[in-house]
Design an enzyme around this catalytic site. Structure first.
Site, short mmCIF file in Angstrom:
data_model
loop_
_atom_site.label_atom_id
_atom_site.label_comp_id
_atom_site.label_asym_id
_atom_site.label_seq_id
_atom_site.Cartn_x
_atom_site.Cartn_y
_atom_site.Cartn_z
N HIS A 221 -3.48 0.30 -4.62
CA HIS A 221 -3.35 0.87 -3.28
C HIS A 221 -4.69 1.26 -2.68
CE1 HIS A 221 -1.16 3.11 -0.09
NE2 HIS A 221 -2.17 3.97 -0.19
N HIS B 214 -3.73 -5.50 2.60
CA HIS B 214 -2.81 -6.61 2.82
C HIS B 214 -3.21 -7.35 4.09
CE1 HIS B 214 -1.21 -3.72 5.72
NE2 HIS B 214 -0.50 -4.69 6.27
#
Length: 384
Positions: free
Chosen positions: A140, A193
């Site tokens: 993350h 992403h």
């Protein structure tokens, strides 16, 4: 389960609402068999495409996207593997390398509202196509720039594999992989992403690129993108780095306070056409470029700020102009100085009359300078 390359394994699964998810594994791992345990109900439908009668542009009307996830806390991140947070995520597995899945809140989808199309001045059609999310890593707190070369290579393979498959789908006319990074850009999820949009039309900017490329080819018999790259390399003042297969440069008429183009030395229409060697070097060169961008502004308290950016792959459309189109990546940032953004005000937003306060030569000089220190890739420094 299939092989994307001899070293990358691709596994296709389904999420609870029927959307596809694909795992691209570059490490030895157990088969991808985890089930999506969420109760999602029926998948969201894409809305309409409406044609602007004044410009001819198509606009997606997607009211359902107002309800999409917005900057959740880390323990509710939908892109982390399931089990790391307090709720099941979009990715059922407990870990992953690279993952691609259909967007839960799509602007375009094969599952679009099938109301009757209207024609004439007020024309609309179903917003067919596809929107996918590409998760670069399960970490993350990472970024694309922090990936290893082997992981970046897996992302390159996923981009090419998805471009090939999406280009074969009915109604798809153009495939555009891109990444938005930073809240200044407007991201709604912090997890590293990108996305891939498969449009049922050729977007306006791509049409402009095609029109210029066609005019140049009709006049000279040559590919415009190749001639632009040759001109930039001959001039040298805006070159950032050069490898065996790729070069990065700041465009002569850069619109943004920070803007770089990355182009292959060979004429190729899209990512699918790249050779294995070109894909290998792309992973190295792109990491080098992104790390330079993160050092572009001086460090504060010993740390350089992460540059917010949009990075988009300009590929040839699926059915038109493939003989004159040339693949290139465009990276651009709205950050004109630390803490100050370039806003698209009256001139840019109103009529497309761009004004850039930063000379392109200055941008390139700074990117060359920050490449002399720190972690850089293998390609040699541009020698000017």
């Amino acid at each position: 389960m299939t092989q994307a390359t001899p070293t990358i394994r691709r596994t296709r699964r389904l999420l609870a609402d029927g959307r596809e998810i694909l795992y691209y594994d570059d490490r030895a791992s157990a088969p991808r068999t985890a089930e999506d345990s969420r109760d999602l109900g029926e998948r969201a439908l894409a809305g309409q495409l409406r044609r602007d009668p004044l410009t001819g542009d198509w606009v997606a009307i997607a009211g359902h996207r107002l309800n999409r996830t917005f900057l959740p806390p880390k323990n509710e991140c939908p892109l982390c593997p399931t089990g790391r947070g307090t709720v099941p995520s979009e990715i059922p597995e407990a870990d992953y390398d690279v993952v691609v899945f259909e967007n839960r809140f799509p602007s375009f989808s094969a599952h679009a509202e099938e109301g009757a199309a209207a024609h004439g001045l007020l024309e609309h059609v179903p917003a067919h196509g596809r929107c996918e999310v590409v998760c670069f890593t399960s970490d993350h707190d990472a970024s694309f720039a922090s990936l290893t070369p082997s992981r970046a290579r897996t992302v390159v393979e996923a981009w090419a594999d998805r471009t090939a498959e999406l280009s074969r789908q009915a109604r798809v006319e153009h495939v555009f992989p891109f990444e938005n990074r930073g809240q200044e850009i407007g991201v709604t999820l912090h997890h590293p992403h990108g996305q891939i949009y498969a449009y049922p039309f050729v977007p306006a900017r791509t049409q402009s690129l095609l029109a210029e490329a066609r005019r140049h080819h009709d006049r000279t018999g040559r590919v415009l993108g190749a001639d632009v790259l040759a001109a930039e390399r001959a001039d040298g003042s805006r070159m950032v780095l050069e490898g065996e297969h790729w070069s990065a440069y700041v465009p002569y008429a850069a619109r943004w306070p920070v803007e770089v183009h990355l182009a292959p030395h060979r004429d190729v229409p899209d990512l699918v056409a790249l050779t294995g060697e070109e894909r290998d070097e792309l992973a190295e060169v792109y990491l080098d470029l992104l790390r330079r961008l993160d050092r572009y502004y001086p460090a504060r308290d010993g740390q350089s700020p992460r540059l917010p950016y949009i990075a988009g792959w300009h590929q040839a459309p699926v059915h038109v102009g493939r003989d004159i189109s040339r693949l290139h990546l465009q990276v651009m940032s709205v950050l004109r100085s630390p803490g100050k953004l370039k806003y698209l005000a009256g001139s840019e937003s109103g009529v497309g009359g761009w004004v850039n306060d930063v000379p392109p030569e200055r941008i390139a000089a700074r990117l060359r300078e920050v490449g002399k220190t720190g972690d850089v890739g293998e390609p040699r420094e541009a020698g000017r």
